[in-house]
Design a protein around this motif. Structure first.
Motif, PDB file in Angstrom:
ATOM      1  N   ASP A  84     -13.095  30.020   1.958  1.00  0.00           N
ATOM      2  CA  ASP A  84     -13.543  28.789   1.565  1.00  0.00           C
ATOM      3  C   ASP A  84     -13.039  28.557   0.112  1.00  0.00           C
ATOM      4  N   GLU A 112     -17.933  22.782  -1.344  1.00  0.00           N
ATOM      5  CA  GLU A 112     -16.663  23.292  -0.183  1.00  0.00           C
ATOM      6  C   GLU A 112     -15.563  22.197   0.125  1.00  0.00           C
ATOM      7  N   GLY A 122     -12.042  24.785   4.313  1.00  0.00           N
ATOM      8  CA  GLY A 122     -12.532  26.175   5.042  1.00  0.00           C
ATOM      9  C   GLY A 122     -11.302  26.581   5.949  1.00  0.00           C
TER      10      GLY A 122
HETATM   11 MG    MG Z   1     -16.621  25.095   6.755  1.00  0.00          MG
END
Ligand code: MG
Ligand code: 4AD
Length: 462
Positions: free
Chosen positions: A377, A385, A388
């Motif tokens: 991440d 975030e 990902g």
């Molecule tokens: Mg994610």
């Protein structure tokens, strides 16, 4: 009115010689002077408005000098060097035609409106300064996404929007069906989906990854950039039910190569914005996030930190910070943890890698320790975030065992397993949320304010 080709205000303001021109746009403000009147005209081609100067000799002068903000106007006149400070050019109007009138009830008056209010008029907010800047940047940067991948020889693949597979396995798919909700066909007291339009249960895609993987095992380097849908009922400033995701998938690549691609991509986007969107960025820097330009310039040169999940948990535990959710190895990192890592500990972008398998999706490659998977991440300050991704499990037997363990229905994914049966290869990829990238690059704090027509729980009106 003499027929003349319209020239955009962006072009007019960057002219290097005075000339007779035609411009069209929407009135941002009107100022009636003693001798002449002024109108700021904006056509969205750039942040700045064109200053129009009207003299009383114009036959519709009275009407023009009383125009309301929001009216639409076509003008012809001489573009001359402006004697006033603040702009190089102004247009001395010789003829003007009101294309669409407006009145005082126009909701976007000159004063500064809150973003909450502007969201309630999402059909008009593109005509405001802030949203003009946001959506011009969104358009420029969407082009830059394609530039980045095309320049590197990636193949663009359009992955499907309707699908039978829940890639992330999180049960957040919106259903797509033509069955009558009041009287669906039934078999053994259950809805008989075999009678539905596609002959099985389908929904809107949560990610184009699985199909991206198929294309990577034919074209090596591919990407998809399209809308994704998630029925997660989380009313946060960083989640939307419909958002755009950039998903590259690369063959012959491991997790380190995947992180490198993510880093190169983000750096490219930041540099592209700095080089191509300075006028809009200046606005964000002054009005939305002080220090934004410095932040982006630093980021364009910064080294991205890489740490394992295990190390991240240790750093958080040693920090002495008290979190609402305790940090323990095996638990998913909460956004408070992610933000502490990227904002307090590292003060910059950080890749967290090798998460415990139980908190990640079935397709991620099992590490030799059999406890963690080759996931990553990318966390960035303020947004959390941004990316990902993972290396994918290319070993058929390991993948089958993982699917059984996670309860992923194999019968729907036989095609996905086939690429492991024939010519399997190491490969990796990631997903980057385009709106989160825009939040990061503009300083805007709510995802609803970087997508033209936000879809969130309870909101799909405009
Ligand atoms: Mg994610
Ligand atoms: O981490 P996610 O769920 O990863 C995947 O979907 C992978 N299949 C991607 C891949 O490997 N090809 O989502 C990827 C990114 C997140 O990091 C975040 O930036 C964004 O998509 N995202 C959202 N953005 C806005 N609203 C939401 N509800 C989002 N969910 C994820």
């Amino acid at each position: 009115m003499p027929e003349r080709p319209r020239i955009s205000i962006k072009q007019l303001l960057s002219s290097d010689s005075a000339q007779e021109v035609c411009a069209k746009g929407w009135v941002r403000s009107v100022r009636r002077g003693k001798e002449v009147s002024f109108i700021a005209l904006n056509d969205g081609s750039c942040f700045a408005s064109l200053q129009l100067v009207f003299a009383p000799e114009l036959e519709n002068y009275e009407q023009l000098s009383r125009l309301a903000t929001g009216a639409c106007l076509a003008v012809v006149g001489a573009l001359i060097e402006s004697p006033a400070a603040g702009q190089r050019w102004e247009l001395q109007v010789s003829e003007a035609q009101i294309l669409g009138n407006a009145d005082d009830s126009y909701p976007l008056q000159k004063k500064r409106h809150s973003f909450e209010f502007l969201r309630s008029i999402a059909h008009l907010r593109p005509r405001s300064n802030a949203f003009g800047a946001v959506f011009r940047m969104r358009s420029e940067l969407s082009f830059a996404v394609h530039r980045f991948f095309m320049d590197r020889g990636f193949l663009q693949v359009q992955t499907p929007i309707i699908t039978a597979n829940d890639c992330e396995g999180a049960g957040e798919m919106f259903r797509v069906t033509t069955l009558d909700p009041l009287q669906p066909p039934k078999k053994n007291a259950q809805v008989d989906w075999s009678q539905d339009f596609f002959g099985e249960r389908t929904g809107l895609t949560v990610s184009g990854q699985l199909q991206g993987e198929l294309f990577a095992t034919a074209f090596t380097d591919v990407y998809t950039f399209g809308p994704t849908f998630r029925a997660e009922n989380s009313n946060t400033s960083r989640h939307a039910a419909e958002f755009w995701m950039i998903e590259p998938e690369i063959a012959f690549a491991d997790l380190a190569a995947d992180c490198q691609l993510g880093e190169d991509f983000l750096r490219y986007m930041v540099t592209y914005a700095l080089e191509n969107c300075h006028e809009d960025l200046d606005f964000f820097n002054q009005r939305i996030e002080k220090g934004l330009l410095d932040k982006l310039e630093t980021l364009a040169r910064a080294e991205f930190i890489r740490i394992s999940y295990t190390e991240a948990v240790e750093r958080l535990q040693k920090s002495g910070q008290s979190f609402q959710f305790p940090v323990e190895w095996g638990c998913d990192l909460q956004s408070e943890h992610e933000r502490y890592l990227t904002e307090q500990i590292f003060n910059g972008p950080v890749f967290v890698t090798d998460y415990p398998k139980q908190i990640k999706a079935f397709y991620m490659r099992m590490n030799d320790d059999r406890k963690t998977v080759a996931a990553m991440d990318l966390l960035v300050p303020r947004v959390g975030e941004l990316i990902g991704g993972s290396q994918r499990e290319e070993r058929l037997d390991v993948l089958q065992a993982r699917m059984a363990e996670c309860g992923v229905p194999v019968e729907h994914l036989d095609w996905y397993l086939d690429i492991r049966r024939w010519g399997s290869c190491p490969h990796a990829g990631f997903g980057l949320g385009f709106e989160r990238l825009l939040m990061y690059l503009t300083g805007m704090e709510n995802i609803r304010d970087v997508i033209p027509f936000p879809r969130t729980p309870g909101h799909a009106r405009f």
